[in-house]
Design an enzyme around this catalytic site. Structure first.
Site, short mmCIF file in Angstrom:
data_model
loop_
_atom_site.label_atom_id
_atom_site.label_comp_id
_atom_site.label_asym_id
_atom_site.label_seq_id
_atom_site.Cartn_x
_atom_site.Cartn_y
_atom_site.Cartn_z
N HIS A 182 0.83 -1.21 0.00
CA HIS A 182 0.00 0.00 0.00
C HIS A 182 0.86 1.26 0.00
O HIS A 182 0.52 2.26 0.64
CB HIS A 182 -0.95 0.04 1.19
CG HIS A 182 -1.95 -1.07 1.22
ND1 HIS A 182 -3.23 -0.95 0.74
CD2 HIS A 182 -1.86 -2.35 1.67
CE1 HIS A 182 -3.88 -2.08 0.89
NE2 HIS A 182 -3.07 -2.96 1.45
N ASN A 241 -10.23 -2.86 2.67
CA ASN A 241 -9.96 -2.84 1.23
C ASN A 241 -11.25 -2.58 0.46
O ASN A 241 -12.33 -2.57 1.04
CB ASN A 241 -9.40 -4.20 0.78
CG ASN A 241 -7.90 -4.35 1.06
OD1 ASN A 241 -7.20 -3.37 1.33
ND2 ASN A 241 -7.41 -5.57 0.99
N TYR A 252 0.89 -4.29 12.14
CA TYR A 252 0.75 -2.85 11.88
C TYR A 252 1.55 -2.01 12.87
O TYR A 252 2.19 -1.02 12.50
CB TYR A 252 -0.73 -2.46 11.85
CG TYR A 252 -1.38 -2.99 10.60
CD1 TYR A 252 -1.64 -4.34 10.46
CD2 TYR A 252 -1.66 -2.17 9.52
CE1 TYR A 252 -2.18 -4.87 9.30
CE2 TYR A 252 -2.20 -2.68 8.36
CZ TYR A 252 -2.46 -4.02 8.24
OH TYR A 252 -2.98 -4.53 7.09
FE1 HDE Z 1 -2.29 -4.86 5.41
N1 HDE Z 1 -0.49 -4.04 5.87
N2 HDE Z 1 -1.59 -6.66 5.92
N3 HDE Z 1 -4.02 -5.74 4.79
N4 HDE Z 1 -2.98 -3.09 4.85
C1 HDE Z 1 -0.16 -2.74 5.74
O1 HDE Z 1 0.90 -1.45 7.37
C2 HDE Z 1 -0.48 -6.90 6.63
C3 HDE Z 1 -4.33 -7.05 4.85
C4 HDE Z 1 -4.25 -2.79 4.46
O2 HDE Z 1 -3.20 3.45 4.05
C5 HDE Z 1 1.15 -2.41 6.37
O3 HDE Z 1 1.11 0.76 7.72
C6 HDE Z 1 -0.38 -8.29 6.95
C7 HDE Z 1 -5.73 -7.27 4.64
C8 HDE Z 1 -4.36 -1.40 4.13
O4 HDE Z 1 -1.59 3.33 5.51
C9 HDE Z 1 1.59 -3.74 6.97
C10 HDE Z 1 -1.48 -8.89 6.39
C11 HDE Z 1 -6.24 -6.03 4.44
C12 HDE Z 1 -3.08 -0.88 4.35
C13 HDE Z 1 0.47 -4.66 6.57
C14 HDE Z 1 -2.23 -7.87 5.76
C15 HDE Z 1 -5.17 -5.08 4.53
C16 HDE Z 1 -2.26 -1.95 4.79
C17 HDE Z 1 2.14 -1.73 5.46
C18 HDE Z 1 -1.81 -10.35 6.37
C19 HDE Z 1 -7.69 -5.64 4.12
C20 HDE Z 1 -2.64 0.55 4.09
C21 HDE Z 1 2.22 -0.30 5.93
C22 HDE Z 1 -2.32 -10.83 7.58
C23 HDE Z 1 -8.62 -5.96 5.16
C24 HDE Z 1 -2.92 1.44 5.25
C25 HDE Z 1 1.36 -0.22 7.08
C26 HDE Z 1 -2.54 2.85 4.92
C27 HDE Z 1 -0.92 -1.79 5.17
C28 HDE Z 1 0.44 -5.94 6.96
C29 HDE Z 1 -3.41 -8.14 5.04
C30 HDE Z 1 -5.38 -3.68 4.36
C31 HDE Z 1 2.96 -4.22 6.53
C32 HDE Z 1 0.72 -8.95 7.73
C33 HDE Z 1 -6.48 -8.60 4.68
C34 HDE Z 1 -5.59 -0.67 3.65
O5 HDE Z 1 1.66 -3.66 8.35
#
Ligand code: HDE
Length: 694
Positions: free
Chosen positions: A72, A145, A359
């Protein structure tokens, strides 16, 4: 050569400060006399290390970047408010969901997932939809999402998914796309991703803009009321603007014409006062429903169809303020799934549980320390009282001697005791009974990977199904290894044989690959869910969309004015495009200024187009490639096109004069303008695509 001391010293005289108040200073506050030239020994001599002003400036510049988000990375944010319309105290004690009419500030960041920060907005990708509510009881984040399911069921697989989707590590490409071997290799070896694959191969991954997409919390969460009773909940955001996507060929061209298409769209709409709104919806259900549902509510690769549990609209979010500073706000905002408030709780969804670790961890790396909650965009807007202290960049530092608890300071001791725990109002985890052996396993109830993938596919209109077939064919055509392509078609056979055949034909396969063995026999007869289609859920009006009027010398002035007015009356934006940016002289002899020159404003950046020109200019423009592309792309992308007779030579030059259809409307005069704009409310003339395929 002797130093010529009369040389211009390189200052910027026009910016000279009038006094101390507006004078430039160093970061230490010392006034700066010359910000343009490094101190040197002689005008042509070496630079001196002594120059603290130059060194500070360059030092700061060298450290301007923070690591981009691992996923993202590319996103765009805005501020707004959330207003609750329905009291949910029956289910939760969270004030944000019980105080009707109260305006809670929010910050939203939309994003793509795979691309780096500089990648184009129209990549085929899932969009992030992350909302931070600054509630009276602390920050609550729904980090969601624009698609309600996910690729994987267990957080442990996330690094592999992302590695596979991002550029291959040896060559460093392709950027911001899944159309390559590694991605399709991984997903075809992870059948749990098949439902998500259907969603990402649909038009959901090429939204027209952030304003026209839904948002989903994805996981099942818990609500807990004042009596401690718990229910399950799934969160939804429904755009009041209606759903809309672009077509793939258009997306590819938008990326070239305006890589910032989505961020520009959001910024421009808010700047113009056309504030986008989303309704917050909840699907609330109890343990009994969860027990009887065909799938596991803890499995993030599944939805609960709206037809089964209706989405109850409980409030509205309005985005009404652009950021003042992109870095400070959009770049530094730190969403965390573990940001919840009393009355809202986690579920045991294994993906969510992993995210709850990730996060906080990622913010430490990106923002450099544990005090990222001191950054204004992340700081709660309610009082913050605790004994956490120190660390990098600590901005809010408590006074006094007491920094621990329990303590016996307070009344009569001459010292503040500091904050105390609050058992009544404070957060309490729902006391769910849990037991079980320690193991690394996936529950049996997560094993059906195809049924909902099929349900999604059969719920699409024929137009959308055709887009999915083309998207799969396109992506798999970029996969070099034939066995990966065949494996994917083998999966599709468990979803829909017609789709499998379309893709196999599109890939030129001599025969249809065999069906892959399913871990669990799919349910073939899940009912259609009309809520899953974008086209079925369009707005039916042209509000918030953009009309492009291509004018040239001699075009009918009243028609142009009527089109502008009709678009405005419909709540749409309107831009004038002309052969020159200075505009064109219309039939009334008056010059109309242009917003864009034709070369820089292809029709892909508009929702509908009108072409109004004089006879001679029509003939001239017919020889001009950007003008030809303007019309042929609008036609190819199923857009509504209005034209005056004089524009016909352009249609003829590209062979369209014989193929005009009901989506092409002749403007005989100003009176036809409002009818055209009304028709544009259908957004696209999809019938045209059907004709092309015959
Ligand atoms: Fe994320 N995800 N994600 N994700 N995600 C990040 O956090 C992660 C997942 C989502 O505008 C990171 O601040 C793991 C699902 C959004 O700043 C990180 C897993 C969904 C955003 C991270 C998922 C999301 C992130 C990278 C698997 C939808 C952007 C930078 C379990 C429900 C937020 C940050 C923004 C961002 C990890 C799966 C949505 C690396 C380990 C499922 C919208 O922490």
């Amino acid at each position: 050569m002797a130093d010529d001391l009369s040389l211009d010293k390189g200052g910027a005289p026009h910016q000279t400060a009038k006094g101390d108040a507006d004078g430039m200073t160093t970061a230490q506050g010392a006034p700066v006399a010359n910000d343009q030239s490094w101190l040197r020994a002689g005008a042509r001599g070496p630079a001196l290390l002594e120059d603290h002003i130059a060194r500070e400036k360059i030092f700061h510049f060298d450290h301007e970047r923070i690591p981009e988000r691992v996923v993202h990375a590319r996103g765009y944010g805005a501020h707004g408010t959330f207003e609750l319309a329905e009291d949910l105290s029956e289910h939760t004690r969270a004030r944000v969901l019980t105080e009707v009419g109260k305006k809670v500030p929010v910050f939203v960041r939309f994003s793509t997932v795979a691309g780096n920060q500089g990648s184009p907005d129209l990549a085929r990708d899932v969009r992030g939809f992350a909302v931070k509510f600054y509630t009276d009881e602390g920050n609550w984040d729904i980090v969601g999402n624009n698609i309600p399911v996910f690729f994987i069921q267990d957080a442990m697989k996330f690094p592999d998914l992302i590695h596979a989707a991002k550029p291959a590590p040896d060559r460093g490409f392709p950027q911001a796309q899944t159309a390559h071997d590694n991605f399709w290799d991984f997903v075809t070896l992870s059948p749990e991703s098949m439902n998500m694959i259907m969603w990402i191969m649909s038009d959901r991954t090429i939204p027209r803009s952030f304003r026209f997409m839904e948002g989903f919390g994805v996981h099942t969460f818990r609500l807990v009321n004042a009596e401690g009773k718990s229910s399950f909940v799934k969160f939804h955001w429904k755009p009041k603007q209606g759903l809309q996507s672009v077509v793939w060929n258009e997306a590819l061209k938008v990326n070239g014409a305006d890589p910032d298409f989505h961020r520009r769209d959001l910024w421009a709409a808010i700047d113009a006062g056309d504030y986008p709104q989303w309704d917050l919806g909840v699907q609330i259900f109890d343990e009994a429903f969860a027990e009887n549902f065909e799938f596991d509510v803890l499995d993030a690769t599944k939805i609960i169809p709206e037809e089964q549990i209706p989405v109850r609209i409980v409030g509205t979010m309005t985005l009404d303020e652009n950021v003042d500073n992109f870095f400070a706000e959009t770049e530094q905002v730190a969403f965390c799934t573990q940001n919840i408030v009393p009355g809202i709780d986690q579920s045991n969804d294994p993906l969510l549980q992993g995210r709850n670790f990730s996060y906080l961890d990622t913010q430490l790396k990106r923002l450099g320390g544990p005090n990222f909650t001191h950054i204004p965009v992340n700081a709660p807007k309610c009082p913050v009282r605790h004994f956490q202290q120190d660390g990098h960049m600590a901005m809010h530092n408590p006074k006094g001697r007491v920094n621990y608890e329990p303590n016996s300071w307070g009344e009569g001791t001459g010292e503040e005791a500091g904050p105390r725990e609050n058992p009544e109002r404070g957060f309490d985890s729902y006391p769910e009974q849990v037991e079980g052996p320690k193991l690394r396993a996936r529950p049996e109830s997560f094993a059906d990977h195809y049924s909902q993938a099929r349900q999604f596919y059969i719920s699409q209109t024929p137009t959308e199904q055709a887009h999915m077939g083309s998207a799969l064919t396109f992506e798999l055509s970029k996969v070099g290894r034939p066995e990966i392509r065949a494996r994917m078609v083998g999966h599709l056979r468990n979803i829909d044989d017609g789709l499998a055949q379309t893709v196999a034909d599109g890939l030129g396969m001599a025969e249809l690959p065999g069906k892959l063995k399913a871990a669990k026999e799919p349910i073939a007869d899940l009912p259609e869910s009309p809520a899953l289609s974008i086209i079925r859920n369009g707005p039916g009006n042209f509000k918030g969309r953009k009309l492009g009027i291509y004018i040239a010398e001699g075009g009918d002035a009243p028609t142009v004015a009527a089109l502008q007015k009709a678009a405005k009356d419909a709540g749409a934006m309107c831009e004038i495009i002309a052969p020159h940016v200075s505009g064109a002289k219309l039939s009334d002899g008056k010059m109309v200024e242009a917003d864009e020159k034709i070369d820089g404003a292809p029709s892909v950046v508009y929702d509908a187009v009108a072409i109004v020109m004089g006879e001679e200019s029509g003939r001239e423009r017919a020889r001009d490639k950007p003008s030809q592309d303007f019309v042929s792309d609008a036609f190819a992308h199923a857009k509504f096109i209005a034209y005056t007779d004089a524009a016909m030579p352009i249609f003829a030059a590209i062979g369209l004069d014989e193929r005009l259809d009901d989506g092409c409307m002749k403007l005989s005069g100003a009176g036809d303008a409002s009818g055209f704009i009304e028709t544009c409310g259908k957004l696209r003339f999809w019938e045209r695509e059907a004709v092309k395929q015959d």
